[in-house]
Enzyme design. Structure first.
Site, mmCIF file in Angstrom:
data_model
loop_
_atom_site.group_PDB
_atom_site.id
_atom_site.type_symbol
_atom_site.label_atom_id
_atom_site.label_comp_id
_atom_site.label_asym_id
_atom_site.label_seq_id
_atom_site.Cartn_x
_atom_site.Cartn_y
_atom_site.Cartn_z
ATOM 1 N N ASN A 111 10.492 -3.789 -5.752
ATOM 2 C CA ASN A 111 9.221 -4.492 -5.917
ATOM 3 C C ASN A 111 8.751 -4.528 -7.370
ATOM 4 O OD1 ASN A 111 7.705 -5.717 -3.584
ATOM 5 N ND2 ASN A 111 8.336 -3.800 -2.632
ATOM 6 N N GLY A 133 -0.585 -3.841 1.681
ATOM 7 C CA GLY A 133 -1.568 -3.001 2.368
ATOM 8 C C GLY A 133 -2.181 -3.614 3.610
ATOM 9 N N CYS A 160 1.590 0.116 1.388
ATOM 10 C CA CYS A 160 2.947 -0.436 1.461
ATOM 11 C C CYS A 160 3.048 -1.384 0.270
ATOM 12 C CB CYS A 160 3.192 -1.123 2.804
ATOM 13 S SG CYS A 160 1.869 -2.203 3.390
ATOM 14 N N SER A 161 3.276 -2.656 0.487
ATOM 15 C CA SER A 161 3.279 -3.600 -0.636
ATOM 16 C C SER A 161 1.879 -4.179 -0.834
ATOM 17 C CB SER A 161 4.295 -4.716 -0.401
ATOM 18 O OG SER A 161 5.606 -4.175 -0.358
ATOM 19 N N ARG A 174 2.288 -2.420 7.279
ATOM 20 C CA ARG A 174 2.649 -1.024 7.557
ATOM 21 C C ARG A 174 1.471 -0.084 7.299
ATOM 22 N NH1 ARG A 174 8.195 -1.832 4.174
ATOM 23 N NH2 ARG A 174 6.816 -3.307 3.145
#
Length: 614
Positions: free
Chosen positions: A295, A384, A381-382, A387
């Site tokens: 990422n 939000g 996570c990425s 997950r």
């Protein structure tokens, strides 16, 4: 052979249905059209539902032979009823459940029932219909299903905006953010309420009311927002009243390939740590380590040790939305229409579905355990909203018994999923024809599955039953209610969802007896730690394989049914005892009325919960 109607239709309270037969409509065109349509007295239409077309058709039932009948399409559902056999075969499918409609065969196709339609559904089933080959007989029904199943792709409204259902309770009032934070014990000397996002200017996917560290100013929040993906800054989800540890949620930091740092973000995370004197703040990154590193190439990343020295970073190895989508597809392949008995275990294992369930539950257990021991945590996570929502809501369910009540669970969904911007519209694709959209993913289904796993391991800890979970998932797709529409609060506000649609909770709370677990025993201080090992997890058969007639016959638990009957009898005897005591204390009373004799238990009687372990 009977293929039963959608359980959401069967089990959700439908008191406000019109009593008129199918075909009545307020529209003049629809009224004229309805004169050509047969009345269908055994299907009650929802207020606002209108018939569009009827057609003779053959349903290719996967559990039986081809069945001749008639299909009725309304602006809300597809209803099929057979006409050629003694055993009734019906389908009752909300159009919102449909993911894809395809033409099957052509005008020159050979073979019986080779010309028709194939419908792929979002709820683990597919439907096939055959028509006569002459005269483009499928064109009209194909176009109508395509139009009404995907209204947004045709400039039309979702059914939730057309529904005229009325309920006594307004389900939109179930969750009030200020009330819920006050229940948790916030605001206090460590945490404050901020209205900096009242116009969605700080973060357009967050709710208007946020809880942040007391020492952080609104100017601090603005600076932190520049360093968090989608401006989703760390904010409080849950406050532990005893040890003052917190669960906070956010998105990934914008570290990028060059390893950028932001002093305001670093200081802000330290304020979260200092609020209750946590020695080291634990940051739970839901992603696998390799994904978090990858990422960085797109401007994201994770909190490095050098920059966040008072924090500990833990990767939870939960895979992304694309992996989950493919996993559920594989699961559907092995459960519908038929279950392959000979290789069942290896087939199930190859889907990796339960493995993903295990990782999500395991991550939530780690969060709950850390907070229970007095340490504050940050979860992301990425972006939000996938997950992260799974982890925060499941850990809160483990820590706080309020969320295990019928009302509390509704509050949890409204707060952590709907309020904090899980992208329901993108993940489910309400009213959208683009079935191959890469944003589609069963993240919320996976969460509800995790909740079901917990209810199996702790059968007395939850006030609600399995039926509630199934109804929630059915209406995740149905578009009958406004609860799960759109991606975030700001989008729901701009589309006036609260005023123009009905909440699912209005329906659920109009008859709560349907959703009560008779084994429920309240335990206010108990923290639940489910066992997240493959040996203790099982496939949710009564959801994923419920369309199979063999499974349908197993859905009623005789133990639960008998227990309900015993509870009703207990209540009747308690009532008789009270009457006897009253008659003893009243001198003029010489006999008991016949009404004190216990009657036979009826399914509609209210059931009082037993307050002792079963």
């Amino acid at each position: 052979m009977v293929e039963e109607a959608n359980p959401a239709m069967a089990s959700a309270p439908i008191a406000p249905y019109n009593s008129s037969p199918l075909g009545n409509s307020s529209s003049p065109n629809a009224s004229r059209e309805s004169l050509k349509m047969e009345p269908l007295a055994d299907v009650a239409m929802l207020p606002g539902e209108e018939r569009v077309i009827d057609k003779d058709i053959i349903y290719i039932c996967p559990f039986n032979a081809a069945v001749k009948g008639k299909v009725f399409i309304t602006n809300y559902r597809l209803y099929f009823k057979n006409t050629d056999s003694e055993m009734p075969v019906t389908l009752d499918v909300p159009l919102g459940v449909i993911s894809r409609v395809e033409k099957m065969g052509g005008a020159s196709s050979r073979g019986e029932n080779s010309y028709g339609l194939e419908i792929t559904c979002k709820d683990m089933r597919n439907l096939r219909f055959a028509l006569k080959q002459e005269g483009h007989s499928r064109r009209d029904i194909f176009e109508i299903i395509f139009k009404y199943a995907f209204p947004l792709s045709h400039g039309m409204q979702l059914f939730a905006f057309l529904s005229q259902e009325k309920y006594e309770e307004n389900g939109w009032n179930v969750y009030e953010a200020m009330e819920e934070y006050r229940r948790q014990g916030v605001p206090n000397s460590e945490w404050r309420i901020t209205f900096i996002n009242k116009n969605y200017e700080l973060c357009d996917t967050y709710p208007t009311i946020l809880v942040v560290p007391y020492k952080a100013t609104d100017e601090d929040l603005k600076r932190v927002a520049t360093f968090r993906s989608r401006c989703r800054i760390p904010v409080l989800s849950w406050f532990h009243k005893e040890n003052h540890a917190v669960i906070t949620r956010c998105s990934q930091p914008l570290v990028g390939m060059s390893g950028k740092r932001n002093k305001d973000d670093e200081r802000y995370l330290d304020l979260i740590r200092e609020a209750n004197g946590t020695t080291k703040l634990t940051i739970y990154d839901a992603r696998p380590n390799v994904n978090a590193v990858a990422n960085k190439a797109t401007g994201g990343g994770y909190e490095g040790d050098d920059a966040y020295q008072n924090a500990e970073l833990v990767f939870l190895d939960i895979h992304n939305i694309h992996v989950m989508r493919e996993s559920l597809k594989k699961l559907k392949d092995i459960v519908y229409p038929n279950v392959e008995e000979s290789h069942w275990l290896s087939s199930l294992e190859s889907t990796h579905w339960l493995e993903h369930i295990k990782l999500v539950l395991s991550g939530a257990i780690q969060v709950a355990d850390k907070v229970s021991s007095g340490s504050s945590v940050v979860v992301h996570c990425s972006d939000g909203w996938d997950r992260t929502a799974q982890l925060t809501s499941l850990s809160m369910l483990m820590l706080d018994s309020y969320y295990r009540t019928l009302r509390g669970f509704q509050v949890l969904l409204e707060k952590e999923w709907i309020g904090f911007g899980h992208k329901f519209a993108s993940r489910i694709g309400h009213g959208d024809k683009n079935h191959a959209d890469q944003d589609r993913s069963p993240i919320f289904v996976q969460f509800i599955d995790c909740v079901w796993q917990m209810t199996k391991q702790f059968p007395t800890a939850f006030e609600f039953n399995e039926r509630l979970l199934v109804v929630i998932l059915d209406h995740l797709y149905s578009c009958r209610f406004g609860t799960f529409l759109y991606n975030c609060e700001s989008a729901r506000e701009s589309n006036n969802v609260r005023a123009k649609t009905v909440s699912l909770w209005s329906s659920v709370n109009s008859d709560t007896s349907l959703y009560i677990n008779p084994f429920y025993t309240p335990e206010s201080s108990r923290v639940l730690y489910p066992v997240a090992s493959m040996r203790h997890l099982e496939l949710w058969v009564t959801y994923y394989i419920r369309w199979n007639p063999r499974i349908q016959h197993q859905q009623q638990s005789p133990v639960e049914q008998r227990y309900k009957e015993l509870l009703v009898l207990r209540d009747q005897y308690l009532k008789k005892l009270e009457e006897l005591q009253l008659s003893d204390s009243t001198p003029s009373s010489t006999h008991l009325t016949n009404s004190s004799t216990p009657n036979a238990a009826t399914p509609n009687q209210h059931i009082t919960h037993l307050q002792t372990p079963f």
